[in-house]
Design a protein around this motif. Structure first.
Motif, PDB file in Angstrom:
ATOM      1  N   SER A 163       0.822  -1.198   0.000  1.00 48.83           N
ATOM      2  CA  SER A 163       0.000   0.000   0.000  1.00 48.83           C
ATOM      3  C   SER A 163       0.862   1.256   0.000  1.00 48.83           C
ATOM      4  CB  SER A 163      -0.910  -0.048   1.234  1.00 48.83           C
ATOM      5  OG  SER A 163      -1.694   1.101   1.268  1.00 48.83           O
ATOM      6  N   VAL A 164       0.557   2.146  -0.946  1.00 51.95           N
ATOM      7  CA  VAL A 164       1.275   3.420  -1.063  1.00 51.95           C
ATOM      8  C   VAL A 164       0.473   4.479  -0.314  1.00 51.95           C
ATOM      9  CG1 VAL A 164       2.064   5.197  -2.677  1.00 51.95           C
ATOM     10  CG2 VAL A 164       2.267   2.772  -3.287  1.00 51.95           C
ATOM     11  N   GLU A 179       7.145   3.710  -7.661  1.00 56.08           N
ATOM     12  CA  GLU A 179       7.817   3.447  -8.929  1.00 56.08           C
ATOM     13  C   GLU A 179       8.090   1.947  -9.102  1.00 56.08           C
ATOM     14  OE1 GLU A 179      10.901   6.643  -9.560  1.00 56.08           O
ATOM     15  OE2 GLU A 179      12.113   4.849  -9.953  1.00 56.08           O
ATOM     16  N   THR A 180       8.458   1.282  -7.991  1.00 53.33           N
ATOM     17  CA  THR A 180       8.933  -0.097  -8.041  1.00 53.33           C
ATOM     18  C   THR A 180       7.812  -1.138  -8.015  1.00 53.33           C
ATOM     19  OG1 THR A 180      10.853   0.685  -6.782  1.00 53.33           O
ATOM     20  CG2 THR A 180      10.582  -1.698  -6.971  1.00 53.33           C
ATOM     21  N   VAL A 181       6.768  -0.894  -7.230  1.00 50.05           N
ATOM     22  CA  VAL A 181       5.718  -1.909  -7.069  1.00 50.05           C
ATOM     23  C   VAL A 181       4.898  -2.014  -8.356  1.00 50.05           C
ATOM     24  CG1 VAL A 181       3.612  -2.527  -5.818  1.00 50.05           C
ATOM     25  CG2 VAL A 181       5.542  -1.535  -4.585  1.00 50.05           C
ATOM     26  N   PRO A 182       4.766  -3.233  -8.919  1.00 51.22           N
ATOM     27  CA  PRO A 182       3.907  -3.398 -10.094  1.00 51.22           C
ATOM     28  C   PRO A 182       2.460  -3.016  -9.750  1.00 51.22           C
ATOM     29  CG  PRO A 182       5.187  -5.401  -9.649  1.00 51.22           C
ATOM     30  CD  PRO A 182       5.361  -4.499  -8.473  1.00 51.22           C
ATOM     31  N   THR A 209      -3.489  11.006  -4.366  1.00 53.47           N
ATOM     32  CA  THR A 209      -2.526   9.899  -4.315  1.00 53.47           C
ATOM     33  C   THR A 209      -2.535   9.122  -5.629  1.00 53.47           C
ATOM     34  OG1 THR A 209      -3.026   9.747  -1.958  1.00 53.47           O
ATOM     35  CG2 THR A 209      -1.830   7.899  -2.928  1.00 53.47           C
ATOM     36  N   VAL A 210      -3.748   8.852  -6.116  1.00 54.34           N
ATOM     37  CA  VAL A 210      -3.889   8.135  -7.388  1.00 54.34           C
ATOM     38  C   VAL A 210      -3.269   8.967  -8.520  1.00 54.34           C
ATOM     39  CG1 VAL A 210      -5.606   7.385  -9.101  1.00 54.34           C
ATOM     40  CG2 VAL A 210      -5.897   6.791  -6.684  1.00 54.34           C
ATOM     41  N   ASN A 211      -3.525  10.271  -8.507  1.00 52.25           N
ATOM     42  CA  ASN A 211      -2.947  11.160  -9.533  1.00 52.25           C
ATOM     43  C   ASN A 211      -1.423  11.114  -9.498  1.00 52.25           C
ATOM     44  OD1 ASN A 211      -5.497  11.972 -10.261  1.00 52.25           O
ATOM     45  ND2 ASN A 211      -5.443  13.881  -9.098  1.00 52.25           N
ATOM     46  N   GLU A 212      -0.889  11.152  -8.280  1.00 53.87           N
ATOM     47  CA  GLU A 212       0.565  11.176  -8.102  1.00 53.87           C
ATOM     48  C   GLU A 212       1.193   9.864  -8.595  1.00 53.87           C
ATOM     49  OE1 GLU A 212       1.483  14.157  -6.966  1.00 53.87           O
ATOM     50  OE2 GLU A 212       3.599  13.660  -7.208  1.00 53.87           O
ATOM     51  N   ILE A 213       0.555   8.755  -8.271  1.00 49.31           N
ATOM     52  CA  ILE A 213       1.071   7.445  -8.715  1.00 49.31           C
ATOM     53  C   ILE A 213       1.055   7.382 -10.248  1.00 49.31           C
ATOM     54  CG2 ILE A 213       0.590   4.955  -8.753  1.00 49.31           C
ATOM     55  CD1 ILE A 213      -0.516   5.294  -5.859  1.00 49.31           C
TER      56      ILE A 213
END
Ligand SMILES: [Zn+2]
Length: 237
Positions: A163-164, A179-182, A209-213
């Motif tokens: 979870s991010v 960046e790393t987690v699929p 958060t979703v936008n940033e990811i």
């Protein structure tokens, strides 16, 4: 559909709770008392998914027999998730032996009742990973992951979710994690209500958060939102 996969919902006022309508909220607890509050909250809000348990920070404040009380609550209320539970060597190293005793019991319960684990594990990422695989528990999410980047492959190979946190906007480690987690193993969360470097974390930050990811991964926002929701439904069935 936006998902906050780790939030301390009972700490918000009723007005604030109303403003989270339309989101999926996975509400965690920290001891027996807050576990019961979380279960009561669930009855009023259809989109709340309750997790109950004893936070590693609380193991020196409650009797070990409270684990049995949590187990009874799981059985009586058909609870599907334990959280937040885990181990913490970073903030409360002095109680680590007690923490291991409690967590071993929660692992046993997760296996026995097929429960999701909503995991807190600062400073113990690898140890917790090894305990979980040894206990043969399959439904797992690591909340606010800031552990070693090279452990992420091991976690996702086991099918565990990561979870991010909404702090991804300002926390460099969270950006690296995102960046790393699929995408197919990623969840989003606020851990609200919580102050992090001047930002008040609440479920209302999940959109950001979703936008940033999406920005970090260079993909579109809808893909992130849909994947997180799909991951949530897979984990919680
Ligand atoms: Zn938390």
């Amino acid at each position: 559909m936006l998902v906050d996969s780790h939030v301390h919902l009972y700490e918000f006022s009723n007005d604030e709770l109303g403003s989270f309508n339309g989101m999926i909220l996975v509400s965690v607890a920290e001891d027996v008392k807050t576990s019961m509050i979380v279960l009561n909250l669930t009855e009023g809000f259809g989109s709340i998914n309750p997790c109950i348990g004893i936070h590693p920070w609380n193991v020196d404040k409650v009797p070990f027999s409270d684990v049995a009380v949590i187990e009874k609550l799981v059985k009586d209320n058909d609870v599907r998730c334990l959280g937040e539970v885990g181990l913490d060597l970073r903030f409360v190293p002095n109680t680590i032996d007690k923490q291991r005793r409690f967590f071993s019991e929660f692992l046993r319960m997760a296996k026995e009742y097929d429960l999701v684990l909503n995991i807190h594990s600062p400073g113990t990422w690898r140890e917790v990973f090894e305990m979980i695989t040894k206990a043969d528990v399959n439904r797992v999410m690591f909340h606010w992951y800031t552990g070693p980047l090279d452990l992420i492959r091991d976690l996702t190979e086991q099918g565990y979710y990561i979870s991010v946190n909404a702090a991804v906007k300002v926390q460099e480690k969270s950006r690296k994690v995102a960046e790393t987690v699929p995408l197919r193993f990623m969840l989003t969360e606020s851990d609200g209500p919580y102050e992090y470097r001047g930002i008040r974390l609440t479920p209302l930050m999940i959109r950001d958060t979703v936008n940033e990811i999406a920005k970090i991964k260079g993909i579109d926002v809808e893909t992130v939102e849909d994947s997180v929701y799909f991951n949530y439904t897979k984990l919680f069935r």
